[in-house]
Design a protein around this motif. Structure first.
Motif: not given
Length: 231
Positions: A169, A25, A75, A216
């Protein structure tokens, strides 16, 4: 002794997996665009990274097949269903941005500072909106003025839909205004499973959260979450 070895192996495996994910990540990923799909306020990208094909989702950009970009973090969501595309992605990574600059200079990709709440329209447009709250509801200015009082509570707000983003999301994102203003704060962001249209006048009931950081770059001083559509 055998049981101890099994437990040790499991702990080592899990620890290694967590470390590996964390390291990945923090890496800068170089990708080539293979396919671009545009939907409402979002862009889906099929990409190639060192021979591995993946799907990414970013806020709307004008990417083209063959272009090279860079990204960091993100993500991952498994078995993500896009209702707009009527397609389920086995794996997709949601990002705040991608960059053409591998160092991230002059780009927001690697900046981790919290961003200010987005203003959708100017005050002159907002002043043309005049919507009275329903019985038992509150205005947007009242919510901002006394946000600490409403923190963690469910409230009802009636307003006009200024912006609607579908399935970002796994949530629908609604921007609502009612014509009231508290020191320049007149637009409220709401997450919901409800589908609405820009221009609709609706009443939503949801939970008030303060200083909500989704990661983010998605940070909100004030947001209403998991709202249901009343009318």
């Amino acid at each position: 002794m055998k049981t101890f070895k099994i437990i040790f192996t499991l702990i080592f495996t899990l620890t290694f997996s967590v470390i590996s994910y964390s390291q990945k990540s923090n890496q800068v990923h170089k990708i080539e665009i293979l396919e671009v799909i545009q939907v409402n306020s979002y862009t889906y990208l099929k990409v190639n990274e060192k021979g591995t094909k993946n799907w990414l989702a970013v806020p709307s950009i004008s990417a083209k097949k063959g272009e090279v970009y860079f990204y960091k973090g993100g993500m991952e969501m498994l078995n993500f269903e896009s209702k707009e595309l009527k397609k389920t992605f086995e794996s997709i990574i949601f990002l705040g941005a991608i960059s053409k600059n591998p160092t991230g200079k002059d780009d927001t990709l690697f900046k981790h500072t919290k961003v200010k709440k987005e203003k959708i329209v100017d005050l002159s447009t907002n002043s043309a909106i005049s919507i009275k709250p329903i019985e038992g509801g509150i205005t947007i200015s009242e919510l901002y003025k006394n946000k600490e009082r409403y923190k963690g509570k469910r409230i009802k707000i009636k307003g006009k839909v200024i912006k609607f983003n579908s399935q970002v999301m796994s949530k629908n994102w609604i921007h609502l205004q009612d014509g009231t203003d508290n020191n320049g704060d007149f637009d409220i962001t709401i997450t919901s499973n409800a589908t609405v249209n820009v221009g609709d006048v609706v009443t939503l009931e949801g939970l008030v959260s303060l200083d909500k950081d989704f990661g983010y770059g998605y940070f909100y001083k004030l947001i209403i979450e998991n709202a249901i559509l009343i009318n």
